[in-house]
Design a protein around this motif. Structure first.
Motif, PDB file in Angstrom:
ATOM      1  N   SER B 152       0.846  -1.187   0.000  1.00  0.00           N
ATOM      2  CA  SER B 152       0.000   0.000   0.000  1.00  0.00           C
ATOM      3  C   SER B 152       0.878   1.233   0.000  1.00  0.00           C
ATOM      4  N   ALA B 153       0.277   2.383  -0.287  1.00  0.00           N
ATOM      5  CA  ALA B 153       1.024   3.630  -0.342  1.00  0.00           C
ATOM      6  C   ALA B 153       0.110   4.777   0.046  1.00  0.00           C
ATOM      7  N   LYS B 154       0.727   5.844   0.494  1.00  0.00           N
ATOM      8  CA  LYS B 154      -0.010   7.040   0.904  1.00  0.00           C
ATOM      9  C   LYS B 154      -0.007   8.052  -0.240  1.00  0.00           C
ATOM     10  N   VAL B 390      -9.124   1.946  -1.319  1.00  0.00           N
ATOM     11  CA  VAL B 390      -8.692   3.317  -1.080  1.00  0.00           C
ATOM     12  C   VAL B 390      -9.353   3.757   0.221  1.00  0.00           C
ATOM     13  N   GLN B 391      -8.556   4.030   1.212  1.00  0.00           N
ATOM     14  CA  GLN B 391      -9.076   4.480   2.504  1.00  0.00           C
ATOM     15  C   GLN B 391      -8.552   5.877   2.772  1.00  0.00           C
ATOM     16  N   GLU B 392      -9.467   6.807   3.063  1.00  0.00           N
ATOM     17  CA  GLU B 392      -9.037   8.164   3.413  1.00  0.00           C
ATOM     18  C   GLU B 392      -8.596   8.177   4.869  1.00  0.00           C
ATOM     19  N   THR B 393      -7.534   8.971   5.139  1.00  0.00           N
ATOM     20  CA  THR B 393      -6.995   9.046   6.497  1.00  0.00           C
ATOM     21  C   THR B 393      -6.757  10.499   6.917  1.00  0.00           C
ATOM     22  N   THR B 394      -7.373  11.444   6.215  1.00  0.00           N
ATOM     23  CA  THR B 394      -7.131  12.871   6.465  1.00  0.00           C
ATOM     24  C   THR B 394      -7.353  13.225   7.928  1.00  0.00           C
ATOM     25  N   TRP B 401     -13.381   4.451   0.905  1.00  0.00           N
ATOM     26  CA  TRP B 401     -14.029   4.894  -0.330  1.00  0.00           C
ATOM     27  C   TRP B 401     -14.123   3.775  -1.358  1.00  0.00           C
ATOM     28  N   VAL B 402     -13.119   2.947  -1.444  1.00  0.00           N
ATOM     29  CA  VAL B 402     -13.091   1.850  -2.419  1.00  0.00           C
ATOM     30  C   VAL B 402     -12.604   0.614  -1.693  1.00  0.00           C
ATOM     31  N   GLY B 403     -13.227  -0.524  -1.964  1.00  0.00           N
ATOM     32  CA  GLY B 403     -12.795  -1.765  -1.335  1.00  0.00           C
ATOM     33  C   GLY B 403     -13.846  -2.300  -0.387  1.00  0.00           C
ATOM     34  N   VAL B 553      -3.771   3.745  -0.482  1.00  0.00           N
ATOM     35  CA  VAL B 553      -4.258   2.844  -1.525  1.00  0.00           C
ATOM     36  C   VAL B 553      -3.460   1.555  -1.423  1.00  0.00           C
ATOM     37  N   GLY B 554      -4.121   0.426  -1.644  1.00  0.00           N
ATOM     38  CA  GLY B 554      -3.415  -0.841  -1.501  1.00  0.00           C
ATOM     39  C   GLY B 554      -4.072  -1.958  -2.295  1.00  0.00           C
ATOM     40  N   VAL B 555      -3.358  -3.056  -2.410  1.00  0.00           N
ATOM     41  CA  VAL B 555      -3.857  -4.234  -3.115  1.00  0.00           C
ATOM     42  C   VAL B 555      -3.629  -5.476  -2.259  1.00  0.00           C
ATOM     43  N   TYR B 556      -4.441  -6.493  -2.531  1.00  0.00           N
ATOM     44  CA  TYR B 556      -4.300  -7.778  -1.834  1.00  0.00           C
ATOM     45  C   TYR B 556      -4.655  -8.882  -2.823  1.00  0.00           C
ATOM     46  N   PHE B 557      -3.818  -9.917  -2.847  1.00  0.00           N
ATOM     47  CA  PHE B 557      -4.006 -11.057  -3.733  1.00  0.00           C
ATOM     48  C   PHE B 557      -4.723 -12.125  -2.919  1.00  0.00           C
TER      49      PHE B 557
END
Lengths: 233, 583
Positions: B152-154, B390-394, B401-403, B553-557
Motif C-alpha cells: 500500500s502507499a499514501k 482506497v481508505q481516506e486518512t485525512t 471509499w473503495v474496497g 491505496v493498496g492491493v491484496y491477492f
C-alpha cells in the motif's frame, strides 16, 4: 377597426417576444461565459506483479524434473522419474535408499511442503516364477518404508516417518502399508513444514526394505507406488 | 391585455438593456413606430366638446397605446444612447475614463504526492490543459503471492490553486496513452503512435480522443489494441489541428464493460457448434481456445476450439467451434466468454495484464511469467482477481471509499498490514499490552492474531482493540515476550488467523477490474469531506484552496480456500487512478 386592432396587438406581441428573446439571450449568454475551472491528475501505471512458485524434483542422479516441464498441466507434473525400478532387485535386509532433491526455482518462498502416496499396486517382478500363495508387499508385513530429511551432504536431520523426530529414521514393520493408508490424498498428505525458500532446496532419502524375516511368499512380488510432492504459499 | 401590459413592463427593462447593449437595428424612429403599429404623429385636433364616456374596450385600447408609447420612449433612449455615443453632434460635453480596470481570474490546480516523493502538478502538464496524466504510480509491487500482504502507499491530494474546489472526485482512469508522433493539421491520420505503451485495452469501434490545450479530435479504433501497445489503428480522417507529441490519447469508450458475454443461453447437454457473443473486442483466430465461465459462486467453465476467425465488432456475433456437448447450462449475459489465446475478448478497461519478464536470478530459476506456459494474460485474469482499496486518512478520520468496508471497524477498509517493531521487546520486563510499531499500513481489528517474527523466533499476540492506518502501536492482550525481538528488523503482521482475511480471500467483487467498470469516468466517486470515522459531511468546498486530503491505496491477492491461483503466477497488472476537482 377590429382587424387593425388585432394586427397591432399581434405586432406588439411579436415585438415583446423578440425583446424577451434578446433579453433572454443576453441573460443566458452572460451567465454562460462564467469559466468553470477544473483540474485533473492521473496516477499512471501502478503495477502489481505476482511471483512464481515452481520446483524441480531430482531423483537420485537423474535429470531434474520440473513442475512446469513436459507433460505438466498448470504446474503439476505427474511424469517425473521413478525413484526405484525393477532393474534393481530387493532382498530381505538390503535397503534401497533413493534420494530426492526438492528445489524451489521460483521467486516466492514455499510456506509448506507435503508428500503423499496415492496408491500402492501389487504386481509381479518381471521374469520371476509364479509363487503359490504370494503375498502383497503393499500390505502389512510387506515392505518397510521411511521418509528421512538430510542436509545437502546426506547427513540425516529429521525423520518425518514413521516417527517424526530429529536425526535418523529407524525401520518399522508394515510401515509402507501404514504410510499409504494414512497419507494417500492431497488433503491427508504428510506435512513436511516450511520451505524450501525461493532458490533453496530440501533433501530426502526414501528408505525401502524387506524385513530380514520377510515371508517367502513375498518373493517375486513388486509394489508400484507414486510419491507426490506438493509445495504452496 | 392586462397580462400583456404587465409582461411588457416586466421585460422592457431587460429587453431595453439588452437592446442598448447589443445595439439597435432600426434605421429610424419612423420605421420603429410603423413596426410597432403606432400611428404617425398627427397635429393636435381642434378643441371639441367633451367626448362621450369610453367603453371598456376603448379604455383598454387606450391603455395599450400608452404602454406602447412607454416602450417607444425606452427604445428611443436606448437608440439615442447608441447613436449618441458615435455621433458628432456639436454640443457641450464632458467625459471621464476609469482607467485600467483589472480583472484577474483565480487558479484551480492540483498537486498529487505519493508518499514523500516530489509532488506532481497539473500546472506543468505536458498537454497544457491543467490535466497531468503522468503522475507517479503509487504502487509498484513485485513478487506478490496469494494470502500474503500485497502493498500500500499514501497519496496526498492538495489544491494548490487560489480557488476552492466545490467538488473532489476519484475515478478509474480511462484507457489512455501519450502521443509519440505529431499529427499535422490537414494530414490524414490512420494510426496513433504512442510512447510508453497504452495503459489498458482498446476494442474495435472505441472512440479515441486526442487532446492538447483546448484542441481535441475523436477517432474510431479499427482494431483491438492490448495494454502496452504502442499504436492504435483508427479510421482515416484528417487531423483538425497539429497535435504535438505529448498530446493525450484517451479511449472515451473504455471502463464500461468487463468483457463480452454469451448472447444466448446454451443448455446443458446440447451439442455446441457456435458460441453467440455480445461483441468482440478484437479478431479471433481459428484454433483459439474459447472458454465459457458461469458466474460465481461455484463457477463452471468449459473450453472450446474456434474453427472460424470472426473480426472484432461492437455488435453481437458468433464464433464457430468444434462440436462439444455443453457440460452445464451457460445462461446468457451472466456467462463470460473469453478467448484465452488472444485479445479478441479483452475488456476495454484501464487495467491490463502482462507476463513478468527479466533475467532469471539466480540463473536457471523460473522467476518470471515469461518462463511459464500456464499463465495466460488474455482476459486480464489478474486484474479480475487482485483486490483494491482506497481508505481516506485525512487528519486521522478514516473512510473506506473503495474496497471492502469493515463491518466492525467504522471507516476502515478490510485490509491486512505488515510492518516492523519500532522498539525492541524485552523478555525481562514482564507482560506487555502494546506493541510499538512503525506506522500501520493496514487496519487491525479486535481479536486479530498478531504475529511477531525475527528469524526463526515467532510469537503471537491477540489484538485487544481496533487500530487504524497510521497508528504506531497495537494494543494486545497482556503477554510476556518470549524473545528479545529487536526493533527495525522484526516483522509484525496480522496475516495468520485473521478473521478479516477470510472476507478478503472469498471476495470477488472489490477487484481492480470492477473498480474500472464501476468507478470509471461516468461513475466517478464524489469525495465529500470526512467529518469522523465512517461519516461525511457536505461542505461548500470539498477541497479548499491550500487544503489537502490523504489516502492510503493498496492491493491484496486473495487466497480462496481450496482453490489454486497457479494461472496467475508471473503476471503483472498495470492500472491508473484519476483525481479531479471542479470549481
Amino acid at each position: 377597426m377590429g382587424k387593425r386592432r388585432a394586427t397591432s396587438t399581434w405586432r406588439l406581441k411579436k415585438a415583446l417576444a423578440s425583446l424577451i428573446v434578446i433579453g433572454g439571450l443576453s441573460f443566458v449568454t452572460v451567465s454562460g461565459t462564467y469559466a468553470v475551472l477544473n483540474s485533473t491528475e492521473s496516477n499512471f501505471g501502478s503495477k502489481v506483479a505476482t511471483g512464481t512458485l515452481t520446483f524441480t524434483n531430482k531423483a537420485n542422479a537423474l535429470t531434474a524434473c520440473a513442475s512446469y516441464g513436459a507433460g505438466s498441466t498448470v504446474n503439476a507434473n505427474p511424469s517425473c522419474n521413478a525413484l526405484v525400478d525393477t532393474s534393481t532387485l530387493q532382498y530381505p535386509s538390503v535397503a534401497a535408499l533413493p534420494t530426492v532433491k526438492i528445489a524451489n526455482d521460483g521467486s516466492v518462498d514455499a510456506a509448506d511442503l507435503k508428500m503423499y502416496m496415492a496408491t500402492c499396486t501389487w504386481g509381479t517382478t518381471p521374469g520371476a516364477p509364479v509363487v503359490t500363495g504370494a503375498t502383497n508387499p503393499c500390505l502389512a508385513s510387506g515392505l518397510q518404508f521411511y521418509l528421512q530429511e538430510t542436509d545437502s551432504g546426506g547427513t540425516p536431520t529429521t525423520c518425518w516417518f514413521p516417527v517424526h523426530a530429529a536425526g535418523a529414521c529407524t525401520w518399522f514393520a508394515s510401515s509402507l502399508f501404514v504410510y499409504q493408508a494414512n497419507h494417500h490424498t492431497a488433503a491427508g498428505a504428510i506435512d513436511l513444514g516450511v520451505g524450501p525458500a525461493a532458490g533453496q532446496a530440501r533433501y530426502f532419502v526414501i528408505g525401502l526394505k524387506l524385513d530380514a524375516a520377510a515371508a517367502n511368499t513375498l518373493q517375486g512380488q513388486s509394489a508400484t507406488f507414486p510419491l507426490t510432492w506438493h509445495i504452496s504459499t | 391585455m392586462r397580462i400583456v401590459k404587465k409582461l411588457l413592463i416586466g421585460i422592457t427593462p431587460i429587453g431595453a438593456a439588452a437592446y442598448v447593449a447589443g445595439g439597435g437595428t432600426f434605421g429610424s424612429f419612423t420605421a420603429l413606430h410603423e413596426w410597432l403599429g403606432v400611428p404617425e404623429k398627427t397635429p393636435a385636433p381642434p378643441v371639441r366638446e367633451a367626448a362621450p364616456a369610453l367603453s371598456s374596450r376603448e379604455r383598454e385600447r387606450k391603455a395599450i397605446l400608452k404602454a406602447k408609447k412607454g416602450l417607444i420612449v425606452l427604445l428611443a433612449v436606448g437608440a439615442a444612447a447608441f447613436f449618441g455615443g458615435n455621433s458628432t453632434l456639436a454640443s457641450f460635453s464632458a467625459e471621464t475614463s476609469n482607467r485600467n480596470a483589472n480583472v484577474a481570474s483565480g487558479t484551480l490546480t492540483l498537486s498529487d504526492q505519493v508518499e514523500s516523493n516530489s509532488a506532481c502538478l497539473t500546472t506543468n502538464a505536458a498537454t497544457q490543459n491543467n490535466f497531468n496524466a503522468s503522475c507517479g504510480a503509487p504502487l509498484t509491487i513485485s513478487n506478490v503471492a496469494p494470502g500474503v500482504f500485497g502493498g500500500s502507499a499514501k497519496l496526498t491530494i492538495l489544491n494548490n490553486g487560489s480557488v476552492g474546489a466545490r467538488f473532489l472526485y476519484l475515478y478509474a482512469s480511462p484507457v489512455n496513452g501519450v502521443l509519440s508522433t505529431q499529427l499535422t493539421v490537414g494530414n490524414t491520420v490512420t494510426t496513433l503512435a504512442m510512447s510508453t505503451g497504452l495503459e489498458g485495452n482498446v476494442s474495435v469501434g472505441d472512440s479515441i480522443s486526442v487532446s492538447f490545450g483546448t484542441h481535441s479530435q475523436t477517432f474510431v479504433a479499427t482494431a483491438a489494441a492490448s495494454g502496452g501497445a504502442t499504436s492504435i489503428t483508427v479510421t482515416s480522417q484528417p487531423a483538425n489541428y497539429t497535435y504535438q507529441a505529448g498530446s493525450s490519447v484517451t479511449d472515451t469508450s473504455s471502463d464500461l464493460s468487463t468483457g463480452p458475454v454469451l448472447a444466448s443461453t446454451i443448455t446443458s447437454g446440447t451439442a455446441v457448434t457456435s458460441i453467440p457473443i455480445s461483441y468482440l473486442s478484437g479478431n479471433v483466430t481459428a484454433g483459439d481456445l474459447i472458454t465459457l465461465t458461469t458466474a460465481p459462486p461455484g463457477s463452471v467453465s468449459q473450453t472450446f476450439v474456434a474453427t472460424s476467425s470472426p473480426s472484432g465488432t461492437a455488435s453481437p456475433t458468433a464464433i464457430s467451434v468444434t462440436s462439444q456437448n455443453a457440460t452445464t447450462t451457460f445462461p446468457l449475459t451472466t456467462t463470460t466468454v473469453r478467448d484465452v489465446s488472444g485479445n479478441a475478448t479483452n475488456a476495454n478497461i484501464d487495467c491490463w495484464d502482462a507476463k513478468t519478464t527479466g533475467t532469471a536470478v539466480p540463473p536457471g530459476t523460473v522467476t518470471h511469467g515469461s518462463d511459464l506456459n500456464f499463465d495466460s494474460t488474455w482476459g486480464n485474469p489478474l486484474c479480475n482477481t487482485m483486490l483494491f482499496y482506497v481508505q481516506e486518512t485525512t487528519n486521522g478520520k478514516n473512510y473506506c471509499w473503495v474496497g471492502k468496508a469493515s463491518l466492525t471497524q467504522t471507516g476502515a477498509c478490510v485490509f491486512p498490514f505488515s510492518t516492523t517493531l519500532s522498539s525492541s521487546l524485552s523478555t525481562g520486563g514482564g507482560t506487555i499490552s502494546s506493541l510499538p510499531v512503525a506506522a500501520l499500513n493496514g487496519n487491525v481489528v479486535t481479536g486479530d492474531t498478531i504475529t511477531v517474527t525475527s528469524g526463526t523466533n515467532t510469537q503471537t499476540f491477540t489484538a485487544s482493540g481496533n487500530q487504524y492506518i497510521g497508528d504506531t502501536a497495537i494494543a494486545v492482550n497482556p503477554l510476556t515476550p518470549t524473545f528479545a525481538f529487536p526493533s527495525g528488523t522484526t516483522t509484525v503482521t496480522d496475516l495468520q488467523q485473521n478473521t478479516s482475511l477470510s472476507l478478503l480471500n472469498s471476495d470477488q467483487t472489490d477487484t481492480i477490474a470492477n473498480f474500472d467498470t464501476g468507478k470509471g469516468p461516468l461513475g466517478k466517486l464524489e469525495l465529500a469531506p470526512v467529518s469522523s470515522n465512517g461519516n461525511t459531511l457536505a461542505s461548500t468546498y470539498e477541497l479548499d484552496a491550500g487544503a489537502s486530503r490523504t489516502f492510503q491505496v493498496g492491493v491484496y491477492f486473495p487466497a480462496p480456500n481450496g482453490t489454486t491461483q497457479n494461472q496467475l503466477q508471473g503476471l503483472a497488472s498495470s492500472f491508473g487512478l484519476t483525481w479531479h476537482i471542479d470549481q
